[in-house]
Design an enzyme around this catalytic site. Sequence first.
Site, PDB file in Angstrom:
ATOM      1  N   TRP A  36      -4.928 -26.026 -18.805  1.00 31.06           N
ATOM      2  CA  TRP A  36      -4.402 -25.308 -19.812  1.00 31.06           C
ATOM      3  C   TRP A  36      -3.749 -25.720 -20.834  1.00 31.06           C
ATOM      4  O   TRP A  36      -3.032 -25.505 -21.920  1.00 31.06           O
ATOM      5  CB  TRP A  36      -3.508 -24.063 -19.924  1.00 31.06           C
ATOM      6  CG  TRP A  36      -3.985 -23.472 -18.189  1.00 31.06           C
ATOM      7  CD1 TRP A  36      -5.137 -22.291 -18.294  1.00 31.06           C
ATOM      8  CD2 TRP A  36      -3.410 -23.887 -17.223  1.00 31.06           C
ATOM      9  NE1 TRP A  36      -4.578 -22.149 -17.052  1.00 31.06           N
ATOM     10  CE2 TRP A  36      -4.391 -22.282 -16.151  1.00 31.06           C
ATOM     11  CE3 TRP A  36      -2.097 -24.502 -16.361  1.00 31.06           C
ATOM     12  CZ2 TRP A  36      -3.526 -22.928 -14.934  1.00 31.06           C
ATOM     13  CZ3 TRP A  36      -2.068 -24.739 -14.874  1.00 31.06           C
ATOM     14  CH2 TRP A  36      -2.856 -23.353 -13.977  1.00 31.06           C
ATOM     15  N   HIS A  37      -4.592 -27.629 -20.914  1.00 23.11           N
ATOM     16  CA  HIS A  37      -4.235 -28.033 -22.499  1.00 23.11           C
ATOM     17  C   HIS A  37      -4.930 -28.490 -23.221  1.00 23.11           C
ATOM     18  O   HIS A  37      -5.497 -30.486 -22.578  1.00 23.11           O
ATOM     19  CB  HIS A  37      -3.721 -29.761 -21.641  1.00 23.11           C
ATOM     20  CG  HIS A  37      -2.884 -29.474 -20.423  1.00 23.11           C
ATOM     21  ND1 HIS A  37      -2.130 -30.728 -19.471  1.00 23.11           N
ATOM     22  CD2 HIS A  37      -1.529 -27.708 -20.369  1.00 23.11           C
ATOM     23  CE1 HIS A  37      -0.826 -29.462 -18.885  1.00 23.11           C
ATOM     24  NE2 HIS A  37      -0.976 -28.515 -19.753  1.00 23.11           N
ATOM     25  N   SER A  38      -5.745 -27.882 -23.524  1.00 24.54           N
ATOM     26  CA  SER A  38      -6.880 -27.506 -24.792  1.00 24.54           C
ATOM     27  C   SER A  38      -6.614 -29.098 -25.264  1.00 24.54           C
ATOM     28  O   SER A  38      -5.042 -28.436 -26.251  1.00 24.54           O
ATOM     29  CB  SER A  38      -7.539 -26.804 -24.482  1.00 24.54           C
ATOM     30  OG  SER A  38      -8.026 -26.203 -23.831  1.00 24.54           O
TER      31      SER A  38
END
Length: 606
Positions: free
Chosen positions: A537-539
């Site tokens: 979840w680290h775009s």
Amino acid sequence: MVVLPTFDPEYDIVFVGGGTSAGVTAGRLAAAAPKLRILILEAGIWTKDMLKYIQPGRYITHLLQPTTAVTHHVARPSEHLGGRSAIVQSGWCVGGGSSVNFVLYNRPSASDFDDWASEYDNPGWSSKELVPLLQKVETYEVDPSAPTHGSSGPLKVSYGGFFSETGKQLLDIGPKYDKRRASGKDANAFDAGSVNIFTRWAKWCGSDGKRSDVPHYFVYNQLGKTGLSLVHGARVKRVLFDDKTATGVEFVFDNRVHPGAPQEIHTIRATKLVVVAAGAFGSPAILERSGIGAVEVVKAAGIAPLVDLPGVGANYHDHLFTVAPYVSDPEDDTFDAIYRGEEEEWAKELTRWATDGSGKMAANGVDASIKIRPFDDELEGLGPEFLVRWKEHYANKPDKPLFWMSALSGFPTDHSKLPPLKYICAAYHLAYPASCGSVHIVDNDVYTPQDFEAGFLNNSADIAALRWAYKKGRELIRRLPLFRGAFPPVAPEFAEDSPAAFKDTGAVEVSAPDIVYSAEDDKAIDEFHRKFVATTWHSLGTCAMKPRKDGGVVDSRLNVYGVNNLKVADISIPPSNVNSNTYSVALAIGEKAALIIAEDLGISGV
């Protein structure tokens, strides 16, 4: 009749997106210049004073469908994932990821910021300038006197309200097994001493048990008191221009947030500045719908090109994440009952939190971790396919780890098809994957999913790094006294006669020899990762801050190339990846953007 938020026809500054960075920037500017008319247009839902966004332990509820707080981006099927489509979630609410994330406190390496400044020609963005901004935003309750941490910022950092047995055992056993990696106090100190130490892990929540999100500390508390306004459920279609000067935006009220809302176009004028801050997915989409991007992408979507910027939507990065579950002792007090939604457990923990802010509602099950960087004599175990990547990216920067690893108390996933066991997991994500993807619009409809290429495992160096990480994690977990054996449904499929086959049903001695893996075993581990590796979840990176000739989208003042009065200020601007959960990076970007915009507009006191 649908009741929709109200708004004025004109503001000084319009923020497109109300996530972490936008909230910090807008909040700082509003506090310094209360008469400045600032509007935040957030596409997602309202979160003020709602327990589901205040209690950290509810993070799992935001990841499992159906949910209204996040958007699920489905990538193209990938041969590198065995035909799977990666699914990446991003915040769809006021505060963005800060309102729904794992509250994991994990800051970058100093060299990450220094790379932005020196390697991508961005003066003012080195660790010398950005670390003080991270100190400014936080109160580090763990140790307010720690040199690189803050003592008076609005966002609190603590150990949370629950210390799992899993975390305690990792802190005890880790240094005994891996003697070169000792116990330490701070793995977030921006130096080489932050890597290769086992530490208790802090969380973005205060000792009162409340999530340290952005909107409750920067935005909601200023509405009605300054010139700051917020409209939620407003999906921006495009930025408006007079010639090539940004003058405002067009939006529709989102029909998911406001069911039944008429889909007419609304226009708002910005007299001074438009700031796009809609995240790694939203920001490139808005630019492309505004005619800014690769000409072929924009034209294919039926939009007239305004500025040819091929970097828009390119350079997509994430952290490749794997959770390898094992069976824990049945008496272990894990988070699994919370993940399963067991009413008795939820009632107990909600009561604890309401009483004094303690318990699992004030925690996340991640209580001890380590940032692992291989020593020179360990590089051979990573294989020749990784050595080129090592020499290019890691060798001369001793503060860069290869991956982050924790022992999780519980298996944070959908438990509807899992046996009701207690789980202990080795969780690890690569700090700097070489794999890269892209995200682009396909038409001019704001509701059409984007063409998303996640890029996961499209570089063999990442396969090698994950393989080594799996082995390190297994050796640590199998030595913890809680360990009760493998969980075969989510594990590599080793041959039965392989020394790597799962035979342990209880913890082995700390001094037990490491498992020896064959070439076939390595293939089984690689297939395991193709089957299960996922997003962290680290775009980031899709509107990169670097020179235009190198594929950049914004300059070091956050100005979009080729136009005026338009900036991008969010997690889409990092030109390269960072060794951290992206919340801290988004906070730094928000603080830096506030200083830049204040300087542009002649505002003091930010």
